[in-house]
Design an enzyme around this catalytic site. Structure first.
Site, PDB file in Angstrom:
ATOM      1  N   ALA A  63       0.886  -1.146  -0.064  1.00  0.00           N
ATOM      2  CA  ALA A  63      -0.165  -0.086  -0.098  1.00  0.00           C
ATOM      3  C   ALA A  63       0.944   1.076  -0.108  1.00  0.00           C
ATOM      4  O   ALA A  63       2.041   0.948   0.257  1.00  0.00           O
ATOM      5  CB  ALA A  63      -0.780   0.097   1.221  1.00  0.00           C
ATOM      6  N   GLY A 108       0.711  -4.906   0.725  1.00  0.00           N
ATOM      7  CA  GLY A 108      -0.590  -5.045   0.274  1.00  0.00           C
ATOM      8  C   GLY A 108      -0.195  -5.700  -1.269  1.00  0.00           C
ATOM      9  O   GLY A 108      -1.038  -6.242  -1.743  1.00  0.00           O
ATOM     10  N   GLU A 111      -0.379  -9.216  -0.435  1.00  0.00           N
ATOM     11  CA  GLU A 111      -1.854  -9.503  -0.009  1.00  0.00           C
ATOM     12  C   GLU A 111      -2.835  -9.443  -1.202  1.00  0.00           C
ATOM     13  O   GLU A 111      -3.838 -10.427  -1.472  1.00  0.00           O
ATOM     14  CB  GLU A 111      -2.384  -8.458   0.859  1.00  0.00           C
ATOM     15  CG  GLU A 111      -1.932  -8.330   2.195  1.00  0.00           C
ATOM     16  CD  GLU A 111      -2.006  -7.111   3.034  1.00  0.00           C
ATOM     17  OE1 GLU A 111      -1.944  -6.058   2.470  1.00  0.00           O
ATOM     18  OE2 GLU A 111      -2.476  -7.236   4.242  1.00  0.00           O
ATOM     19  N   GLU A 131       4.657  -4.597   7.570  1.00  0.00           N
ATOM     20  CA  GLU A 131       3.998  -3.640   8.237  1.00  0.00           C
ATOM     21  C   GLU A 131       4.223  -2.954   9.553  1.00  0.00           C
ATOM     22  O   GLU A 131       4.291  -1.976   9.998  1.00  0.00           O
ATOM     23  CB  GLU A 131       2.419  -3.742   8.262  1.00  0.00           C
ATOM     24  CG  GLU A 131       1.627  -3.680   6.982  1.00  0.00           C
ATOM     25  CD  GLU A 131       1.948  -5.069   6.030  1.00  0.00           C
ATOM     26  OE1 GLU A 131       2.706  -6.017   6.614  1.00  0.00           O
ATOM     27  OE2 GLU A 131       1.161  -5.098   4.949  1.00  0.00           O
TER      28      GLU A 131
HETATM   29  N1  CAA Z   1       4.524   3.046  -1.027  1.00  0.00           N
HETATM   30  C1  CAA Z   1       4.865   4.413  -1.595  1.00  0.00           C
HETATM   31  N2  CAA Z   1       5.935   4.452  -2.428  1.00  0.00           N
HETATM   32  C2  CAA Z   1       6.672   3.220  -2.388  1.00  0.00           C
HETATM   33  C3  CAA Z   1       6.328   2.128  -1.953  1.00  0.00           C
HETATM   34  C4  CAA Z   1       5.351   2.017  -1.099  1.00  0.00           C
HETATM   35  N3  CAA Z   1       4.901   0.895  -0.453  1.00  0.00           N
HETATM   36  N4  CAA Z   1       7.472   1.155  -2.170  1.00  0.00           N
HETATM   37  C5  CAA Z   1       8.331   1.635  -3.077  1.00  0.00           C
HETATM   38  N5  CAA Z   1       7.642   3.040  -3.179  1.00  0.00           N
HETATM   39  C6  CAA Z   1       8.561   4.270  -4.028  1.00  0.00           C
HETATM   40  C7  CAA Z   1       9.699   4.719  -3.323  1.00  0.00           C
HETATM   41  O1  CAA Z   1       9.437   5.563  -2.384  1.00  0.00           O
HETATM   42  C8  CAA Z   1      10.528   5.333  -4.432  1.00  0.00           C
HETATM   43  O2  CAA Z   1       9.864   6.435  -4.725  1.00  0.00           O
HETATM   44  P1  CAA Z   1      11.217   7.645  -5.140  1.00  0.00           P
HETATM   45  O3  CAA Z   1      11.789   7.215  -6.325  1.00  0.00           O
HETATM   46  O4  CAA Z   1      10.090   8.878  -5.555  1.00  0.00           O
HETATM   47  O5  CAA Z   1      11.793   7.959  -3.891  1.00  0.00           O
HETATM   48  C9  CAA Z   1      10.155   4.207  -5.551  1.00  0.00           C
HETATM   49  O6  CAA Z   1       9.122   3.526  -5.267  1.00  0.00           O
HETATM   50  C10 CAA Z   1      11.313   3.113  -5.681  1.00  0.00           C
HETATM   51  O7  CAA Z   1      11.514   2.597  -4.443  1.00  0.00           O
HETATM   52  P2  CAA Z   1      12.999   2.323  -3.672  1.00  0.00           P
HETATM   53  O8  CAA Z   1      13.757   3.382  -4.184  1.00  0.00           O
HETATM   54  O9  CAA Z   1      12.740   2.228  -2.056  1.00  0.00           O
HETATM   55  O10 CAA Z   1      13.702   0.993  -4.323  1.00  0.00           O
HETATM   56  P3  CAA Z   1      14.416   0.248  -3.704  1.00  0.00           P
HETATM   57  O11 CAA Z   1      14.922  -0.792  -4.787  1.00  0.00           O
HETATM   58  O12 CAA Z   1      15.586   0.848  -3.003  1.00  0.00           O
HETATM   59  O13 CAA Z   1      13.615  -0.768  -2.722  1.00  0.00           O
HETATM   60  C11 CAA Z   1      11.784  -1.878  -1.743  1.00  0.00           C
HETATM   61  C12 CAA Z   1      12.718  -1.476  -2.822  1.00  0.00           C
HETATM   62  C13 CAA Z   1      12.606  -2.784  -0.822  1.00  0.00           C
HETATM   63  C14 CAA Z   1      10.558  -2.751  -2.114  1.00  0.00           C
HETATM   64  C15 CAA Z   1      11.524  -0.491  -0.806  1.00  0.00           C
HETATM   65  O14 CAA Z   1      10.989   0.285  -1.845  1.00  0.00           O
HETATM   66  C16 CAA Z   1      10.288  -0.779   0.286  1.00  0.00           C
HETATM   67  O15 CAA Z   1      10.804  -1.212   1.338  1.00  0.00           O
HETATM   68  N6  CAA Z   1       9.099  -0.316  -0.210  1.00  0.00           N
HETATM   69  C17 CAA Z   1       8.251  -0.477   0.964  1.00  0.00           C
HETATM   70  C18 CAA Z   1       7.680  -1.769   1.251  1.00  0.00           C
HETATM   71  C19 CAA Z   1       6.402  -1.823   2.317  1.00  0.00           C
HETATM   72  O16 CAA Z   1       6.992  -1.530   3.291  1.00  0.00           O
HETATM   73  N7  CAA Z   1       5.443  -2.203   1.956  1.00  0.00           N
HETATM   74  C20 CAA Z   1       4.197  -2.409   2.862  1.00  0.00           C
HETATM   75  C21 CAA Z   1       3.528  -1.026   2.837  1.00  0.00           C
HETATM   76  S1  CAA Z   1       2.329  -1.169   4.069  1.00  0.00           S
HETATM   77  C22 CAA Z   1       1.078  -1.928   3.520  1.00  0.00           C
HETATM   78  O17 CAA Z   1       0.875  -2.506   2.254  1.00  0.00           O
HETATM   79  C23 CAA Z   1       0.005  -1.964   4.476  1.00  0.00           C
HETATM   80  C24 CAA Z   1      -1.276  -2.870   4.031  1.00  0.00           C
HETATM   81  O18 CAA Z   1      -1.173  -3.922   3.889  1.00  0.00           O
HETATM   82  C25 CAA Z   1      -2.462  -2.378   3.493  1.00  0.00           C
END
Ligand code: CAA
Length: 258
Positions: A63, A108, A111, A131
């Site tokens: 998400a 998500g 999920e 999360e």
């Molecule tokens: N939400 C918003 N933006 C996201 C995102 C997310 N979940 N995941 C990645 N992005 C964005 C980053 O902010 C980045 O944007 P910018 O270029 O504008 O900075 C772009 O995507 C590329 O991401 P990274 O630079 O971080 O890429 P990376 O290769 O270094 O890392 C990754 C990849 C390990 C997947 C890392 O992006 C990451 O950890 N993402 C978040 C994962 C996460 O925590 N997901 C759970 C979200 S909470 C949820 O999902 C709740 C639910 O159940 C409803």
């Protein structure tokens, strides 16, 4: 502009999350676009739906964290309800669904994959529910579907620790059914979809309905669901076609959806 690209080839519908600049993170518009893409097709003509992500890195990285950062509890509840409603719609689609997981499937994203009937993934796929590292719980079904898929102990370990799982481990715990080199993932998913699509579609749908209905029922009631599914098939022409073809030693018959 839609964040979901939809294409139908024959009876196979492919929905591609198309927000690669944010690793296909799921915000309100992506959720609405999934709904719209499903609204726009004649589901009676679809025998299998494939979900995948645009780009080479991610199926969906979760998400949208930026969109959630300042939510109030009420807004968070609405977002969770919305995501859960869309994923439940996917889970209860009448035809089979396959997630072709081409990279990160976190939060998500994991999920969404779990809301599909079958998961295939690329060798670079990474699954996880991170999360708790963000101070929240999974919100689009992760606390409920992961334990049903991999068992309570494994699900609790993964959710409490936020440990990511790479493709081979996902395969060994039954979270995915197969792992492929990245370039072979979509062809493999399509081949499976085509194989499913060749079978009697009403019977395939009845199998899905019986399994979905029975999974949470006591066995005697679950068996009733199977009896209904089985007997309902005898009201179809495809049952007559399929059985006559066998008896006449006829191969490669075409089922007609009736
Ligand atoms: N939400 C918003 N933006 C996201 C995102 C997310 N979940 N995941 C990645 N992005 C964005 C980053 O902010 C980045 O944007 P910018 O270029 O504008 O900075 C772009 O995507 C590329 O991401 P990274 O630079 O971080 O890429 P990376 O290769 O270094 O890392 C990754 C990849 C390990 C997947 C890392 O992006 C990451 O950890 N993402 C978040 C994962 C996460 O925590 N997901 C759970 C979200 S909470 C949820 O999902 C709740 C639910 O159940 C409803």
């Amino acid at each position: 502009m839609s964040f979901v690209q939809s294409s139908q080839e024959g009876s196979i519908l492919t929905l591609t999350l198309n927000r690669p600049e944010a690793l296909n993170a799921l915000n309100a518009q992506v959720l609405a676009d999934i709904d719209r893409a499903l609204d726009a097709v004649d589901l009676a003509s679809v025998r299998c739906v494939l979900f995948t992500g645009a780009g080479e890195k991610a199926f969906a990285a979760g998400a949208d964290i930026a969109a959630m950062a300042d939510m109030t509890p009420e807004e968070a509840a609405a977002f969770s309800r919305r995501g859960n409603a869309v994923f439940r719609r996917i889970e209860t689609l009448p035809c089979p669904t396959i997630a072709a997981v081409n990279g990160y499937a976190l939060g998500g994203g994991c999920e969404l994959a779990m809301a599909c009937d079958i998961r295939l993934c690329a060798e670079n796929a990474v699954f996880g529910q991170p999360e708790v590292t963000l101070g929240i719980t999974p919100g689009f079904g992760g606390t409920q579907r992961l334990m049903r898929l991999v068992g309570m102990g494994r699900a609790k370990e993964l959710i409490y620790s936020a440990r990511n799982v790479k493709a081979p481990e996902a395969l060994s715990m039954g979270l995915v059914n197969g792992v492929y080199p990245a370039e072979e993932l979509l062809p493999a998913a399509k081949k499976l979809a085509e194989r499913i699509a060749r079978n009697a579609p009403l019977a395939v749908r009845a199998c899905k309905a019986a399994m979905s209905e029975g999974v949470d029922l006591p066995m005697d009631e679950a068996i009733d669901a199977e009896v209904r599914a089985f007997s309902g098939c005898f009201d179809t022409q495809d049952q007559k076609r399929g059985m006559q073809a066998f008896l006449n030693k006829q191969k490669n018959i075409e089922f007609q959806n009736n």
